[in-house]
Design an enzyme around this catalytic site. Structure first.
Site, PDB file in Angstrom:
ATOM      1  N   LYS A  55       0.742  -0.996  -0.067  1.00 30.99           N
ATOM      2  CA  LYS A  55      -0.046   0.113   0.115  1.00 30.99           C
ATOM      3  C   LYS A  55       0.922   1.398  -0.083  1.00 30.99           C
ATOM      4  CE  LYS A  55      -3.833  -0.136   2.525  1.00 30.99           C
ATOM      5  NZ  LYS A  55      -4.993  -0.091   2.701  1.00 30.99           N
TER       6      LYS A  55
ATOM      7  N   ARG B 223      -3.327   2.945   8.752  1.00 28.59           N
ATOM      8  CA  ARG B 223      -3.590   1.601   7.958  1.00 28.59           C
ATOM      9  C   ARG B 223      -2.094   0.706   7.789  1.00 28.59           C
ATOM     10  NH1 ARG B 223      -8.237   2.716   4.653  1.00 28.59           N
ATOM     11  NH2 ARG B 223      -8.930   4.754   4.929  1.00 28.59           N
TER      12      ARG B 223
ATOM     13  N   GLY C  22      -7.887  -7.626   4.968  1.00 25.12           N
ATOM     14  CA  GLY C  22      -8.766  -7.496   6.161  1.00 25.12           C
ATOM     15  C   GLY C  22      -8.093  -8.309   7.186  1.00 25.12           C
TER      16      GLY C  22
ATOM     17  N   MET D 202      -5.335  -7.291   8.966  1.00 28.40           N
ATOM     18  CA  MET D 202      -4.533  -6.658   9.899  1.00 28.40           C
ATOM     19  C   MET D 202      -5.594  -5.738  10.342  1.00 28.40           C
ATOM     20  SD  MET D 202      -0.686  -7.210   9.063  1.00 28.40           S
ATOM     21  CE  MET D 202      -1.062  -6.782   7.433  1.00 28.40           C
TER      22      MET D 202
ATOM     23  N   ARG E 174      -3.029  -0.941  -6.672  1.00 31.41           N
ATOM     24  CA  ARG E 174      -2.239  -2.123  -6.556  1.00 31.41           C
ATOM     25  C   ARG E 174      -2.635  -3.067  -7.765  1.00 31.41           C
ATOM     26  NH1 ARG E 174      -5.169  -5.511  -1.717  1.00 31.41           N
ATOM     27  NH2 ARG E 174      -7.107  -5.326  -3.052  1.00 31.41           N
TER      28      ARG E 174
ATOM     29  N   HIS F   7     -15.690  -9.009   1.565  1.00 31.37           N
ATOM     30  CA  HIS F   7     -14.264  -9.787   1.975  1.00 31.37           C
ATOM     31  C   HIS F   7     -14.517 -11.234   1.523  1.00 31.37           C
ATOM     32  CE1 HIS F   7     -12.984 -12.556   5.196  1.00 31.37           C
ATOM     33  NE2 HIS F   7     -12.110 -11.716   5.497  1.00 31.37           N
TER      34      HIS F   7
ATOM     35  N   ARG G 140       4.437 -47.930 -14.210  1.00 29.39           N
ATOM     36  CA  ARG G 140       4.432 -49.044 -12.914  1.00 29.39           C
ATOM     37  C   ARG G 140       3.954 -50.414 -13.394  1.00 29.39           C
ATOM     38  NH1 ARG G 140       3.221 -43.913 -10.147  1.00 29.39           N
ATOM     39  NH2 ARG G 140       4.593 -43.355  -8.419  1.00 29.39           N
TER      40      ARG G 140
ATOM     41  N   ARG H  69       9.198 -49.610 -15.498  1.00 28.16           N
ATOM     42  CA  ARG H  69       9.803 -49.967 -14.504  1.00 28.16           C
ATOM     43  C   ARG H  69       9.553 -51.371 -13.954  1.00 28.16           C
ATOM     44  NH1 ARG H  69       8.284 -46.923  -9.019  1.00 28.16           N
ATOM     45  NH2 ARG H  69       6.551 -48.309  -9.088  1.00 28.16           N
TER      46      ARG H  69
ATOM     47  N   SER I  84      16.356 -41.981 -13.149  1.00 28.75           N
ATOM     48  CA  SER I  84      15.184 -41.375 -12.980  1.00 28.75           C
ATOM     49  C   SER I  84      14.829 -41.154 -11.491  1.00 28.75           C
ATOM     50  CB  SER I  84      13.919 -42.124 -13.523  1.00 28.75           C
ATOM     51  OG  SER I  84      12.826 -41.406 -13.351  1.00 28.75           O
TER      52      SER I  84
ATOM     53  N   GLY J 120      13.243 -41.064  -8.016  1.00 28.64           N
ATOM     54  CA  GLY J 120      11.970 -41.307  -7.424  1.00 28.64           C
ATOM     55  C   GLY J 120      11.987 -40.462  -6.232  1.00 28.64           C
TER      56      GLY J 120
ATOM     57  N   ASN K  50       9.378 -39.774  -4.456  1.00 27.38           N
ATOM     58  CA  ASN K  50       8.366 -40.027  -3.145  1.00 27.38           C
ATOM     59  C   ASN K  50       9.331 -40.916  -2.401  1.00 27.38           C
ATOM     60  OD1 ASN K  50       6.505 -39.177  -5.256  1.00 27.38           O
ATOM     61  ND2 ASN K  50       6.044 -40.807  -5.869  1.00 27.38           N
ATOM     62  N   ASP K  51      10.026 -41.838  -2.991  1.00 35.06           N
ATOM     63  CA  ASP K  51      10.785 -42.550  -1.984  1.00 35.06           C
ATOM     64  C   ASP K  51      12.012 -41.969  -1.276  1.00 35.06           C
ATOM     65  OD1 ASP K  51       9.770 -45.263  -1.390  1.00 35.06           O
ATOM     66  OD2 ASP K  51      10.016 -45.492  -3.388  1.00 35.06           O
TER      67      ASP K  51
ATOM     68  N   CYS L 143      10.397 -38.953 -11.755  1.00 34.28           N
ATOM     69  CA  CYS L 143       8.984 -39.419 -11.896  1.00 34.28           C
ATOM     70  C   CYS L 143       8.559 -39.784 -10.600  1.00 34.28           C
ATOM     71  CB  CYS L 143       9.066 -40.906 -12.558  1.00 34.28           C
ATOM     72  SG  CYS L 143      10.168 -41.965 -11.442  1.00 34.28           S
TER      73      CYS L 143
ATOM     74  N   TYR M  78      14.189 -34.147 -18.251  1.00 35.47           N
ATOM     75  CA  TYR M  78      12.739 -34.306 -18.223  1.00 35.47           C
ATOM     76  C   TYR M  78      12.067 -34.275 -16.980  1.00 35.47           C
ATOM     77  CZ  TYR M  78      12.935 -39.441 -17.655  1.00 35.47           C
ATOM     78  OH  TYR M  78      12.953 -40.607 -17.249  1.00 35.47           O
TER      79      TYR M  78
HETATM   80  C1  PEP Z   1       8.931 -42.727  -6.283  1.00 36.32           C
HETATM   81  O1  PEP Z   1       9.290 -43.450  -5.283  1.00 36.32           O
HETATM   82  O2  PEP Z   1       9.153 -41.535  -6.510  1.00 36.32           O
HETATM   83  C2  PEP Z   1       8.479 -43.451  -7.514  1.00 36.32           C
HETATM   84  C3  PEP Z   1       8.144 -42.797  -8.499  1.00 36.32           C
HETATM   85  O3  PEP Z   1       8.142 -44.884  -7.403  1.00 36.32           O
HETATM   86  P1  PEP Z   1       7.074 -45.106  -6.422  1.00 36.32           P
HETATM   87  O4  PEP Z   1       5.905 -43.995  -6.089  1.00 36.32           O
HETATM   88  O5  PEP Z   1       6.099 -46.105  -7.276  1.00 36.32           O
HETATM   89  O6  PEP Z   1       7.532 -45.776  -5.333  1.00 36.32           O
HETATM   90 MG    MG Z   2       9.508 -45.433  -5.420  1.00 32.80          MG
END
Ligand code: PEP
Ligand code: MG
Length: 911
Positions: A29, A98, A107, A109, A352, A468, A591, A646, A795, A797, A799-800, A863, A883
């Protein structure tokens, strides 16, 4: 992080000293008020106290040295400029105090208006404010002055001294009911004078002191209250929701008061330079005559469209339009503004770059390119993947069966159906049970934030697009219909009535945030046009849909810019085909475990439990043609594009009957005297293989090394399917990926066997099969140089890698304790959702660098779920992956973000 205090630090800036780029210091502001001042626009004079002063105050609990003196000096020069003194009994200067942080927190603060009024200056104000048309018959304007004073005590009491706001409301209601009215405007000066007395008593009762009469004390306390409001509960909650850092602090703007409530020739309004919902050109706004700005934002009275101002005050209207055009050209973007007209004189109170819906973001970016204000790189920068994802949501599928029962304002688009609730607390309760809820209110206020976060949609009976409810919902990307005034909401009775029908808490309604229509019951939904465009059923060149055309144009630019390729995670031909239409350039993760479920589960069970070689071979022989057919279908859909398959990676228990269940069955059968020899053998095998921690157990490459022939069968099926495709004239590009590798020796063992099979199968077919690995165990990341010797690609992974990097069980922790970690700010977002750059991201970076050092040209991808997360895509661009791979629906998001990553790192990378 408290700012470093230095002796001469400058904490206060006059509006003429700042500019729009000083948002860190002056807040949004303050920076924009300064910018407008320097553009020569009519801004009421004032000054800004910096965020650094706030940070210092919050760190130490006191105003930093030098601040008081600087405020004094700026106040004096403001008084000189205005020719008035703060709180002067004859002709008082009044100011508003203000908040204004770097990022807009609507709104959340505090604001205190009319600072400088006391028992004497209220009389002076009345005299000075006299003479308005239709007001103040006897040369004074007592009503206005006493109304301003009661507003000050109310706001000051609530904000600065924590006096419960309801007590002021109750006192006001009492005066109105004695008077037999529900409208504030029916109260006269005497009523308001009486109310000031009542308010002062309430103030005294709660604070143990009289309402402060010293203007400077009022000012200092109000400034302090604004600093402190940075840490108010709702502000903290909002910041967490919007991912605004907690240490920024707010600036404080001290602005000369101008009044929109001086009579019919005064008023206040909010406007956008384009429609913030659709992006359509032309001004959009709300105006409320004879009112203060706060009345509009709170949705307390229904506004009229801004265009009506042309009839009421053409001079101001024309001036306003001119200023809006100027601001758009200056900011090169949609601006929103707040303004006040005080007796025919226009004042700009704020501007703004305005918040907008996802659709408007794309449409406006496209328009600004057409208008030559920005280029396509900038257009790409102005939209994001989260917005694109929102546009891919479905909308209501309406036929004549569904008639709206009310129509409000389409305040934030989308379609939402859910159970009606009337309080924030109930919304939170039902949402926690997994229910979709629609929060219905007359109007929302900042205390409703929790409920708004929990709800699928918000429906209010009052307030415009700038109320609001509308502003907050748009910011959250949540469906909202506001100002549906045919709906009569009765919160205590937990019901609303509309068109002669009563809707109780627990009933289902559907709201359309694009059209503003409200339906009883649940309305089915239909896909978005943006999805239809991605699927190829809408031709952007030949349809008259500005959104689809803008999306097409910006996506085309993103594709031209990006360096990262985008693949998809798909395990079926149908998913692969859909992802390809969405622009996937291959499969980054197929998978194979789901291919072992259903009818095939029994074969897998035989394979795992086989005691004799013949049994296992029979099971594998039966599985081979099934797998081959699976892969053939995918290679066909992805003809010419790489497909990473995989090898099987489920925790073992997913294929075996549950231990407890089996034990119970055996015991019951034994009890009945049945022959249970076979079941007992199965039970013994399942017991033998039972794992306490299956995610860290016999899965991935470990399974492949333990069960002879399993990986070999899959490798053969992949190679054979590729050869069949090649012989049929197609181009299959298989990449075989080994999961859960932690040591190069694991990969070498699998590779040696796989290479033999591949050589035998592909012969002279011309098919080329790559062999690579997932990097998803921290040890693999740390020994990537060795592993790269045996891998043609990696690649990640993630998640793991996140699970094992943090030691968080990916299936349990998000529900168990992440809420607390988020609350404590240990992380701002789940590391399973967005890559933890410092830890898990570092593992990725190390592996990428060391892998490529050992094998130049090593192909790198990701992945895990992070492959479709906007922020993570930028990270993967930065570390130089080739990628990202994500679920089909996120492919367009990843394409867009991969393009944005190039633009934002200032690169001219293009593919
Ligand atoms: C991962 O672990 O990121 C993965 C792609 O394999 P998954 O999720 O199947 O364990
Ligand atoms: Mg995995």
């Amino acid at each position: 992080m408290a700012a470093q205090e230095t002796v001469d630090q400058k904490y206060v800036y006059d509006f003429s000293e700042g500019n729009k780029d000083l948002k860190d210091l002056l807040g949004g502001k303050g920076a924009n008020l300064a910018e407008m001042t320097n553009l020569g626009l009519p801004v009421p004079p004032g000054f800004t106290i910096t965020t650094e002063a706030c940070q210092a105050y919050l760190a130490t609990g006191r105003e930093p040295d030098g601040l008081a003196g600087q405020i004094e000096a700026h106040l004096e020069s403001l008084e000189r400029a205005m020719g008035k003194r703060l709180g002067d009994p004859q002709d008082p200067l009044l100011v508003s105090v203000r908040s204004g942080a770097k990022f807009s927190m609507p709104g959340m603060m505090e604001t205190v208006l009319n600072v400088g009024l006391n028992d004497q200056s209220v009389e002076g104000l009345a005299r000075q404010a006299g003479g308005s048309t239709g007001q103040a018959a006897s040369g004074g304007n007592d009503r206005f002055a006493w109304d301003s004073y009661r507003r000050l005590i109310q706001m000051f009491g609530k904000t600065v001294c924590e006096v419960p706001g309801e007590e002021f409301e109750q006192a006001l209601d009492k005066v109105k009911s004695t008077k037999g009215t529900t409208n504030d405007l029916d109260l006269d000066a005497d009523d308001l004078r009486g109310l000031v007395d009542a308010y002062k008593k309430i103030f005294l009762k709660h604070t143990g002191r009289e309402f402060p009469q010293q203007p400077r004390e009022q000012l200092d306390l109000a400034i302090r209250a604004v600093f402190e409001s940075w840490n108010a509960e709702r502000a903290v909650l909002y910041r967490r929701q919007e991912r605004i850092p907690a240490d920024l602090g707010t600036a404080v703007n001290v602005v000369t008061m101008v009044f929109g409530n001086l009579g019919p020739d005064s008023g206040t309004g909010v406007a956008f330079t384009r429609d913030p919902a659709s992006g359509a050109q032309g001004i959009y706004g709300d105006y409320l005559a004879n009112a203060q700005g706060e009345d509009v934002v709170a949705g307390i009275r229904n506004t009229v469209p801004l265009q009506e101002l042309e009839q009421l005050d053409k001079t101001s209207y024309d001036e306003l339009l001119g200023i809006m055009a100027r601001l758009e050209e200056h900011y090169k973007d949609l601006c929103d503004i707040e303004f006040t007209i005080e007796r025919g004189k226009l004042w700009m109170l704020q501007t703004r770059v305005g918040k907008r819906t996802a659709a408007a973001a794309f449409v406006i970016a496209g328009q600004l390119v057409d208008e030559g204000l920005i280029d396509l790189d900038e257009a790409l920068h102005r939209v994001n993947g989260a917005q694109l994802a929102q546009l891919m949501f479905p909308r209501f599928q309406l036929d004549h069966e569904f008639q709206p029962v009310a129509k409000g304002i389409g305040a934030s688009p989308g379609a939402a159906s859910g159970t009606v609730v009337f309080t924030s607390a109930r919304a939170v309760e039902l949402a926690a049970e997994g229910k979709s809820v629609i929060l219905v209110r007359r109007e929302t206020n900042p205390d409703d934030l929790n409920g708004m976060i929990a709800a699928k949609g918000i429906l209010t009976s009052r307030g415009g697009k700038t109320s609001h409810a509308a502003v907050v919902a748009r910011g959250m990307g949540k469906t909202c219909v506001s100002g549906a005034d045919e709906i009569d909401v009765n919160v205590p009775a937990k019901r609303f009535t509309v068109a002669g029908q009563t809707v109780n808490e627990g009933d289902v309604v559907s709201i359309d945030g694009t059209t503003g229509k409200v339906y009883l019951g649940e309305v089915p939904v239909m896909p978005s046009e943006v999805v239809q465009y991605f699927e190829g059923s809408l031709d952007p060149e030949h349809i008259d849909n500005p959104l689809v055309r803008a999306v097409h144009r910006i996506m085309t630019h993103a594709d031209g810019k990006r360096r990262l390729a985008v693949r998809t995670n798909a395990d079926t031909g149908a998913d692969a085909a859909r992802a390809r239409r969405f622009g996937a350039e291959g499969i980054g993760l197929c998978r194979t475990e789901h291919m072992f479920l259903g009818d095939r589960r029994e074969l897998v069970e035989r394979l795992i439990l086989a005691r004799a070689e013949g049994e296992r071979e029979a099971a594998l022989a039966a599985l081979l043609p099934l797998q081959r057919a699976d892969f053939e279908q995918i290679f066909r859909e992805m003809d010419g594009l790489p497909v990473t398959v995989r090898l099987i990676d489920p925790p073992l228990h997913e294929f075996l009957p549950p231990l407890e269940q089996l034990a119970v069955n055996v015991a019951v059968a034994q009890e009945r005297g049945e022959d249970v020899a076979k079941e007992e053998a199965l039970l013994a095998a399942v017991r033998r293989m039972h794992e306490e921690n299956p995610m860290l157990g016999l899965r991935g490459v470990r399974l492949g090394l333990v069960i002879p022939g399993l990986f070999a069968m899959q490798v053969r099926a992949i190679a054979e399917a590729a050869v069949i495709c090649a012989r049929g004239g197609g181009v299959a590009k298989p990449e075989i990926m080994v999961p859960l590798v932690g040591a190069v020796q694991e990969l070498e063992t699998v590779r040696a066997e796989a290479e033999k099979i591949i050589a035998e199968v592909v012969g002279d077919s011309g098919v080329e099969v790559l062999i690579g690995t997932m990097i998803e165990v921290p040890r693999a990341a740390l020994t990537a140089g060795q592993i790269a010797e045996a891998a043609e690609f990696f690649s990640f992974g993630t998640n793991d890698l996140t699970q094992m990097g943090w030691g968080f069980s990916r299936d349990d922790v998000e529900g168990a304790f992440f809420w607390r970690y988020l609350e404590l700010g240990i992380f701002g977002i789940s590391p399973f959702e967005s890559i933890d750059r410092d830890g898990v991201g570092r593992l990725v970076r190390i592996a990428a660098e060391e892998g490529r050092a050992a094998r130049p040209g090593l192909k790198l991808g990701v992945c895990g779920e992070h492959g479709g997360d906007p922020d993570s895509v930028h990270f993967f661009h930065e570390v130089g992956l080739d990628y990202v791979s994500c679920s089909p629906f996120r492919v367009p998001v990843a394409r867009l973000e991969a393009g944005r990553a190039v633009v934002e790192t200032g690169g001219s990378d293009s593919r």
